[in-house]
Design a protein around this motif. Structure first.
Motif, PDB file in Angstrom:
ATOM      1  N   HIS A 107       0.807  -1.221   0.000  1.00  0.00           N
ATOM      2  CA  HIS A 107       0.000   0.000   0.000  1.00  0.00           C
ATOM      3  C   HIS A 107       0.844   1.277   0.000  1.00  0.00           C
ATOM      4  O   HIS A 107       0.304   2.370  -0.127  1.00  0.00           O
ATOM      5  CB  HIS A 107      -0.909   0.035   1.234  1.00  0.00           C
ATOM      6  N   TYR A 108       2.162   1.141   0.160  1.00  0.00           N
ATOM      7  CA  TYR A 108       3.024   2.298   0.412  1.00  0.00           C
ATOM      8  C   TYR A 108       4.004   2.542  -0.729  1.00  0.00           C
ATOM      9  O   TYR A 108       4.521   1.606  -1.327  1.00  0.00           O
ATOM     10  CB  TYR A 108       3.789   2.087   1.728  1.00  0.00           C
ATOM     11  N   SER A 109       4.284   3.823  -0.984  1.00  0.00           N
ATOM     12  CA  SER A 109       5.232   4.198  -2.037  1.00  0.00           C
ATOM     13  C   SER A 109       6.670   3.953  -1.565  1.00  0.00           C
ATOM     14  O   SER A 109       6.927   3.821  -0.370  1.00  0.00           O
ATOM     15  CB  SER A 109       5.055   5.668  -2.406  1.00  0.00           C
ATOM     16  N   GLU A 110       7.582   3.893  -2.517  1.00  0.00           N
ATOM     17  CA  GLU A 110       8.998   3.680  -2.201  1.00  0.00           C
ATOM     18  C   GLU A 110       9.565   4.800  -1.329  1.00  0.00           C
ATOM     19  O   GLU A 110      10.449   4.563  -0.516  1.00  0.00           O
ATOM     20  CB  GLU A 110       9.831   3.551  -3.488  1.00  0.00           C
ATOM     21  N   ASP A 111       9.055   6.018  -1.499  1.00  0.00           N
ATOM     22  CA  ASP A 111       9.584   7.158  -0.744  1.00  0.00           C
ATOM     23  C   ASP A 111       8.666   7.567   0.413  1.00  0.00           C
ATOM     24  O   ASP A 111       8.617   8.732   0.810  1.00  0.00           O
ATOM     25  CB  ASP A 111       9.857   8.332  -1.679  1.00  0.00           C
ATOM     26  N   ILE A 112       7.970   6.596   0.992  1.00  0.00           N
ATOM     27  CA  ILE A 112       7.053   6.835   2.097  1.00  0.00           C
ATOM     28  C   ILE A 112       7.733   7.588   3.250  1.00  0.00           C
ATOM     29  O   ILE A 112       8.900   7.336   3.556  1.00  0.00           O
ATOM     30  CB  ILE A 112       6.458   5.498   2.607  1.00  0.00           C
ATOM     31  N   LEU A 113       6.990   8.491   3.847  1.00  0.00           N
ATOM     32  CA  LEU A 113       7.405   9.176   5.069  1.00  0.00           C
ATOM     33  C   LEU A 113       6.422   8.732   6.143  1.00  0.00           C
ATOM     34  O   LEU A 113       5.210   8.960   6.015  1.00  0.00           O
ATOM     35  CB  LEU A 113       7.354  10.694   4.894  1.00  0.00           C
ATOM     36  N   PHE A 114       6.915   8.069   7.176  1.00  0.00           N
ATOM     37  CA  PHE A 114       6.066   7.526   8.237  1.00  0.00           C
ATOM     38  C   PHE A 114       6.503   8.108   9.571  1.00  0.00           C
ATOM     39  O   PHE A 114       7.700   8.175   9.863  1.00  0.00           O
ATOM     40  CB  PHE A 114       6.186   5.997   8.273  1.00  0.00           C
ATOM     41  N   GLN A 115       5.517   8.525  10.379  1.00  0.00           N
ATOM     42  CA  GLN A 115       5.817   9.103  11.685  1.00  0.00           C
ATOM     43  C   GLN A 115       5.019   8.384  12.768  1.00  0.00           C
ATOM     44  O   GLN A 115       3.824   8.148  12.608  1.00  0.00           O
ATOM     45  CB  GLN A 115       5.460  10.584  11.702  1.00  0.00           C
ATOM     46  N   SER A 116       5.721   8.044  13.863  1.00  0.00           N
ATOM     47  CA  SER A 116       5.073   7.392  14.985  1.00  0.00           C
ATOM     48  C   SER A 116       5.979   7.478  16.209  1.00  0.00           C
ATOM     49  O   SER A 116       7.183   7.217  16.106  1.00  0.00           O
ATOM     50  CB  SER A 116       4.799   5.922  14.660  1.00  0.00           C
ATOM     51  N   ARG A 117       5.396   7.812  17.344  1.00  0.00           N
ATOM     52  CA  ARG A 117       6.181   7.795  18.586  1.00  0.00           C
ATOM     53  C   ARG A 117       6.656   6.390  18.907  1.00  0.00           C
ATOM     54  O   ARG A 117       7.719   6.207  19.484  1.00  0.00           O
ATOM     55  CB  ARG A 117       5.354   8.329  19.747  1.00  0.00           C
ATOM     56  N   LYS A 118       5.870   5.369  18.533  1.00  0.00           N
ATOM     57  CA  LYS A 118       6.262   3.988  18.817  1.00  0.00           C
ATOM     58  C   LYS A 118       7.508   3.595  18.020  1.00  0.00           C
ATOM     59  O   LYS A 118       8.285   2.760  18.467  1.00  0.00           O
ATOM     60  CB  LYS A 118       5.104   3.039  18.542  1.00  0.00           C
ATOM     61  N   ALA A 119       7.706   4.181  16.863  1.00  0.00           N
ATOM     62  CA  ALA A 119       8.900   3.889  16.069  1.00  0.00           C
ATOM     63  C   ALA A 119      10.159   4.337  16.801  1.00  0.00           C
ATOM     64  O   ALA A 119      11.207   3.703  16.682  1.00  0.00           O
ATOM     65  CB  ALA A 119       8.812   4.567  14.707  1.00  0.00           C
ATOM     66  N   GLN A 120      10.032   5.408  17.553  1.00  0.00           N
ATOM     67  CA  GLN A 120      11.185   5.949  18.258  1.00  0.00           C
ATOM     68  C   GLN A 120      11.775   4.925  19.232  1.00  0.00           C
ATOM     69  O   GLN A 120      12.988   4.848  19.393  1.00  0.00           O
ATOM     70  CB  GLN A 120      10.783   7.217  18.993  1.00  0.00           C
ATOM     71  N   VAL A 121      10.934   4.112  19.841  1.00  0.00           N
ATOM     72  CA  VAL A 121      11.395   3.108  20.794  1.00  0.00           C
ATOM     73  C   VAL A 121      12.313   2.087  20.119  1.00  0.00           C
ATOM     74  O   VAL A 121      13.347   1.710  20.669  1.00  0.00           O
ATOM     75  CB  VAL A 121      10.184   2.406  21.451  1.00  0.00           C
ATOM     76  N   LEU A 122      11.933   1.645  18.910  1.00  0.00           N
ATOM     77  CA  LEU A 122      12.706   0.595  18.221  1.00  0.00           C
ATOM     78  C   LEU A 122      13.821   1.130  17.337  1.00  0.00           C
ATOM     79  O   LEU A 122      14.814   0.437  17.110  1.00  0.00           O
ATOM     80  CB  LEU A 122      11.768  -0.277  17.385  1.00  0.00           C
ATOM     81  N   THR A 123      13.641   2.336  16.804  1.00  0.00           N
ATOM     82  CA  THR A 123      14.601   2.832  15.818  1.00  0.00           C
ATOM     83  C   THR A 123      15.414   4.033  16.285  1.00  0.00           C
ATOM     84  O   THR A 123      16.383   4.398  15.636  1.00  0.00           O
ATOM     85  CB  THR A 123      13.875   3.236  14.515  1.00  0.00           C
ATOM     86  N   GLY A 124      14.986   4.672  17.370  1.00  0.00           N
ATOM     87  CA  GLY A 124      15.665   5.875  17.835  1.00  0.00           C
ATOM     88  C   GLY A 124      15.139   7.136  17.189  1.00  0.00           C
ATOM     89  O   GLY A 124      15.584   8.237  17.508  1.00  0.00           O
ATOM     90  N   SER A 125      14.190   6.997  16.267  1.00  0.00           N
ATOM     91  CA  SER A 125      13.598   8.157  15.605  1.00  0.00           C
ATOM     92  C   SER A 125      12.104   7.930  15.415  1.00  0.00           C
ATOM     93  O   SER A 125      11.677   6.808  15.130  1.00  0.00           O
ATOM     94  CB  SER A 125      14.251   8.388  14.233  1.00  0.00           C
ATOM     95  N   GLY A 126      11.339   8.985  15.553  1.00  0.00           N
ATOM     96  CA  GLY A 126       9.904   8.915  15.307  1.00  0.00           C
ATOM     97  C   GLY A 126       9.554   9.124  13.850  1.00  0.00           C
ATOM     98  O   GLY A 126       8.384   9.083  13.480  1.00  0.00           O
TER      99      GLY A 126
END
Length: 119
Positions: free
Chosen positions: A28-47
């Protein structure tokens, strides 16, 4: 943008997540997707996650950490080239995902928000 069936998209989105099949989810997502989530910060170090490969890496980690993950769509809000899906996760936490679509019908930007788990 082509005419969009937002209800059908939400059903496919839910089914993809509940299958835990990353190719199905990411379709469902494009190759250049921009995704934002506070939960991402926990696993990746960035939201903020940029690009489909980085999103795949994040969601691989997220699904491995939550093998019982299930989403249940609660409501769908339709907009101009965008939508919001509200859903409950497997812990009963209410969340919403805002999705912006490109001309090809793929998601080019998305943001996830979650209600605090204590209410």
């Amino acid at each position: 943008m082509r005419e969009m069936d937002f209800q059908a998209f939400a059903k496919a989105w839910q089914a993809g997540w509940n299958s835990h099949d990353l190719d199905r989810i990411l379709s469902h997502y494009s190759e250049d997707i921009l995704f934002q989530s506070r939960k991402a910060q926990v696993l990746t170090g960035s939201g903020v996650i940029r690009g489909k490969a980085a999103l795949r890496s994040y969601w691989t980690q997220a699904l491995e950490a939550q093998p019982d993950l299930i989403f249940t769509v609660e409501d769908v809000f339709e907009g101009h080239d965008m939508m919001v899906i509200s859903y409950l996760n497997h812990h009963g936490v209410l969340a919403a995902e805002t999705l912006y679509f490109g001309a090809d019908g793929l998601v080019v930007e998305a943001a996830a928000c979650h209600r605090a788990e204590d209410g």
